[in-house]
Design a protein around this motif. Structure first.
Motif, mmCIF file in Angstrom:
data_model
loop_
_atom_site.group_PDB
_atom_site.id
_atom_site.type_symbol
_atom_site.label_atom_id
_atom_site.label_comp_id
_atom_site.label_asym_id
_atom_site.label_seq_id
_atom_site.Cartn_x
_atom_site.Cartn_y
_atom_site.Cartn_z
ATOM 1 N N HIS A 55 0.832 -1.207 0.000
ATOM 2 C CA HIS A 55 0.000 0.000 0.000
ATOM 3 C C HIS A 55 0.866 1.256 0.000
ATOM 4 O O HIS A 55 0.489 2.290 0.553
ATOM 5 N N ALA A 56 2.021 1.156 -0.651
ATOM 6 C CA ALA A 56 2.975 2.277 -0.669
ATOM 7 C C ALA A 56 2.400 3.516 -1.341
ATOM 8 O O ALA A 56 2.775 4.636 -0.979
ATOM 9 N N ARG A 57 1.484 3.340 -2.268
ATOM 10 C CA ARG A 57 0.871 4.514 -2.931
ATOM 11 C C ARG A 57 0.180 5.401 -1.898
ATOM 12 O O ARG A 57 0.252 6.616 -1.972
ATOM 13 N N GLU A 58 -0.485 4.786 -0.942
ATOM 14 C CA GLU A 58 -1.181 5.536 0.097
ATOM 15 C C GLU A 58 -0.269 5.893 1.267
ATOM 16 O O GLU A 58 -0.461 6.924 1.915
ATOM 17 N N LEU A 59 0.697 5.036 1.575
ATOM 18 C CA LEU A 59 1.471 5.167 2.811
ATOM 19 C C LEU A 59 2.885 5.699 2.623
ATOM 20 O O LEU A 59 3.392 6.397 3.486
ATOM 21 N N SER A 60 3.567 5.303 1.629
ATOM 22 C CA SER A 60 4.974 5.534 1.289
ATOM 23 C C SER A 60 5.764 4.245 1.508
ATOM 24 O O SER A 60 5.517 3.491 2.447
ATOM 25 N N TRP A 61 6.684 4.028 0.594
ATOM 26 C CA TRP A 61 7.533 2.838 0.593
ATOM 27 C C TRP A 61 8.484 2.887 1.774
ATOM 28 O O TRP A 61 9.005 3.949 2.109
ATOM 29 N N LEU A 62 8.707 1.732 2.406
ATOM 30 C CA LEU A 62 9.658 1.637 3.513
ATOM 31 C C LEU A 62 10.657 0.529 3.257
ATOM 32 O O LEU A 62 10.345 -0.469 2.618
ATOM 33 N N PRO B 33 6.720 15.785 5.977
ATOM 34 C CA PRO B 33 6.132 17.128 5.862
ATOM 35 C C PRO B 33 4.729 17.208 6.456
ATOM 36 O O PRO B 33 4.330 18.259 6.953
ATOM 37 N N ASN B 34 3.997 16.104 6.450
ATOM 38 C CA ASN B 34 2.657 16.112 7.055
ATOM 39 C C ASN B 34 2.748 16.216 8.575
ATOM 40 O O ASN B 34 2.026 16.999 9.196
ATOM 41 N N GLU C 155 -3.576 12.747 8.073
ATOM 42 C CA GLU C 155 -3.896 13.280 6.759
ATOM 43 C C GLU C 155 -4.491 12.168 5.917
ATOM 44 O O GLU C 155 -4.231 10.986 6.155
ATOM 45 N N VAL C 156 -5.302 12.574 4.958
ATOM 46 C CA VAL C 156 -5.900 11.643 4.005
ATOM 47 C C VAL C 156 -5.612 12.192 2.614
ATOM 48 O O VAL C 156 -5.748 13.397 2.379
ATOM 49 N N ASN C 157 -5.220 11.330 1.716
ATOM 50 C CA ASN C 157 -4.931 11.760 0.346
ATOM 51 C C ASN C 157 -6.172 12.363 -0.299
ATOM 52 O O ASN C 157 -7.253 11.779 -0.255
ATOM 53 N N ALA C 158 -5.987 13.535 -0.890
ATOM 54 C CA ALA C 158 -7.033 14.146 -1.702
ATOM 55 C C ALA C 158 -6.756 13.874 -3.180
ATOM 56 O O ALA C 158 -7.676 13.731 -3.977
ATOM 57 N N ASP C 159 -5.474 13.793 -3.548
ATOM 58 C CA ASP C 159 -5.057 13.466 -4.906
ATOM 59 C C ASP C 159 -3.767 12.669 -4.827
ATOM 60 O O ASP C 159 -2.739 13.244 -4.440
ATOM 61 N N PRO C 160 -3.765 11.356 -5.065
ATOM 62 C CA PRO C 160 -4.909 10.601 -5.545
ATOM 63 C C PRO C 160 -5.970 10.447 -4.444
ATOM 64 O O PRO C 160 -5.625 10.318 -3.265
ATOM 65 N N PRO C 161 -7.238 10.460 -4.835
ATOM 66 C CA PRO C 161 -8.310 10.401 -3.838
ATOM 67 C C PRO C 161 -8.371 9.056 -3.127
ATOM 68 O O PRO C 161 -7.967 8.036 -3.670
ATOM 69 N N ASN C 162 -8.899 9.093 -1.918
ATOM 70 C CA ASN C 162 -9.056 7.882 -1.115
ATOM 71 C C ASN C 162 -10.423 7.945 -0.434
ATOM 72 O O ASN C 162 -10.516 8.213 0.766
ATOM 73 N N THR D 226 -5.141 21.808 4.351
ATOM 74 C CA THR D 226 -4.789 21.081 3.134
ATOM 75 C C THR D 226 -3.345 21.391 2.763
ATOM 76 O O THR D 226 -2.773 22.378 3.231
ATOM 77 N N ALA D 227 -2.790 20.567 1.899
ATOM 78 C CA ALA D 227 -1.453 20.820 1.359
ATOM 79 C C ALA D 227 -1.339 20.131 0.001
ATOM 80 O O ALA D 227 -1.959 19.089 -0.229
ATOM 81 N N ALA D 228 -0.551 20.730 -0.874
ATOM 82 C CA ALA D 228 -0.251 20.138 -2.178
ATOM 83 C C ALA D 228 1.261 19.987 -2.284
ATOM 84 O O ALA D 228 2.016 20.825 -1.789
ATOM 85 N N PHE D 229 1.680 18.915 -2.922
ATOM 86 C CA PHE D 229 3.100 18.598 -3.024
ATOM 87 C C PHE D 229 3.514 18.451 -4.479
ATOM 88 O O PHE D 229 2.684 18.217 -5.359
ATOM 89 N N GLU D 230 4.810 18.532 -4.687
ATOM 90 C CA GLU D 230 5.382 18.323 -6.010
ATOM 91 C C GLU D 230 4.954 16.954 -6.530
ATOM 92 O O GLU D 230 4.859 15.995 -5.767
ATOM 93 N N GLY D 231 4.678 16.880 -7.795
ATOM 94 C CA GLY D 231 4.259 15.620 -8.381
ATOM 95 C C GLY D 231 2.748 15.439 -8.392
ATOM 96 O O GLY D 231 2.245 14.401 -8.800
ATOM 97 N N GLY D 232 2.007 16.424 -7.878
ATOM 98 C CA GLY D 232 0.557 16.378 -7.948
ATOM 99 C C GLY D 232 -0.146 15.789 -6.745
ATOM 100 O O GLY D 232 -1.368 15.791 -6.705
ATOM 101 N N LYS D 233 0.574 15.272 -5.778
ATOM 102 C CA LYS D 233 -0.083 14.713 -4.602
ATOM 103 C C LYS D 233 -0.630 15.850 -3.738
ATOM 104 O O LYS D 233 0.012 16.878 -3.553
ATOM 105 N N ALA D 234 -1.835 15.646 -3.213
ATOM 106 C CA ALA D 234 -2.454 16.606 -2.308
ATOM 107 C C ALA D 234 -3.083 15.843 -1.146
ATOM 108 O O ALA D 234 -3.530 14.704 -1.307
ATOM 109 N N VAL D 235 -3.094 16.471 0.017
ATOM 110 C CA VAL D 235 -3.674 15.856 1.206
ATOM 111 C C VAL D 235 -4.594 16.834 1.910
ATOM 112 O O VAL D 235 -4.490 18.049 1.737
#
Length: 156
Positions: free
Chosen positions: A20-27, A64-65, A116-123, A140-149
């Protein structure tokens, strides 16, 4: 859960997170162990049916969150990641982990749990889940690469 608790479960928890790295981040295994070692609360259900890792405001954490909340609140418990394995969904495991965290946060004198919950990509499933638990949006916050929370908090 402590770093020692990763013995025997570390590989399974790492696989759960990274599925679930798309939602969480790779570890990596080392990063997972470091997060657990720094956590206010780290809980799992079963070997790797579900995982929650949360930090308080004093954590040495560079997300950053997390830093967004630390810039705004003196005290809080931040949910960094919560995930339930596909085969274990629908059994109330995430809710149980959150309820346990709310009790631990309150017992430690905290007034709020944040996430935080992803807004883009939506969840949308996460949106509905957090709303049902009483979380309200605080930013809210937006990040490089189009991700928003969207940032949420819940009083405990």
């Amino acid at each position: 859960m402590t770093v020692a608790d990763l013995e025997g479960a570390g590989a399974a928890l790492l696989a759960l997170n990274n599925a679930h790295a798309r939602e969480l981040s790779w570890l990596t295994a080392d990063r997972l162990a470091a997060l657990v070692g720094e956590a206010f609360a780290a809980r799992r259900v079963g070997l790797a049916d579900a995982l929650l890792i949360a930090f308080d405001q004093d954590a040495a954490y560079d997300s950053p969150n997390f830093l967004w909340f630390r810039d705004r609140y003196d005290r809080f418990v931040y949910v960094d990641r919560i995930v339930v394995a596909e085969a274990a969904r629908g059994r109330g495991l995430a809710r149980a982990l959150y309820l346990d965290l709310f009790a631990a946060a309150k017992a430690a004198g905290h007034a709020r749990v944040v996430c935080e919950v992803n807004a883009d990509p939506p969840n949308p499933a996460s949106d509905a889940f957090h709303a049902a638990l009483g979380f309200v949006e605080v930013g809210t916050a937006a990040f490089e690469g189009g991700k928003a929370v969207r940032y949420f908090e819940r009083a405990v």
